[in-house]
Write an enzyme that holds these catalytic residues in place. Sequence first.
Site, PDB file in Angstrom:
ATOM      1  N   HIS A   1       0.855  -1.180   0.000  1.00 61.30           N
ATOM      2  CA  HIS A   1       0.000   0.000   0.000  1.00 61.30           C
ATOM      3  C   HIS A   1       0.895   1.234   0.000  1.00 61.30           C
ATOM      4  CE1 HIS A   1      -3.577  -2.402   0.569  1.00 61.30           C
ATOM      5  NE2 HIS A   1      -2.929  -3.079   1.505  1.00 61.30           N
TER       6      HIS A   1
ATOM      7  N   CYS B   1      -2.938   5.090  -3.950  1.00 60.06           N
ATOM      8  CA  CYS B   1      -3.402   3.694  -4.014  1.00 60.06           C
ATOM      9  C   CYS B   1      -4.595   3.580  -4.964  1.00 60.06           C
ATOM     10  CB  CYS B   1      -3.798   3.203  -2.625  1.00 60.06           C
ATOM     11  SG  CYS B   1      -2.798   1.849  -2.023  1.00 60.06           S
TER      12      CYS B   1
END
Length: 107
Positions: free
Chosen positions: A21, A33
């Site tokens: 992430h 993201c």
Amino acid sequence: MTNITIYCKNNTYTGFCMEGHSGYADEGQDIVCAGISVLAINFVNSIEQLTTDHFLQFEHEENGMLEFEFTDTISHEAELLISSLVLGLEQLQNEYKDFISLNYKEV
């Protein structure tokens, strides 16, 4: 940080692996993201619906992993689509270099 490896063979992109992430913001607020996810999901959906190319795909949502690899010589359409994906990822990396690591690997 999201680590992305683009697979190449004979000057042609053949797949990729994305993992992690970005850490740009809290979950649900992370535009980096989200950008990476939209590019990747749209690419996979486009390959499935707009080409007859064969591929392998593995994903693990918990750690943000998506691996995709063509299993045969790819069509012109697939080559254009994966080039578009890489272009989008390169542009995101240029803008958010502290949150995306983009590498290329000859396979």
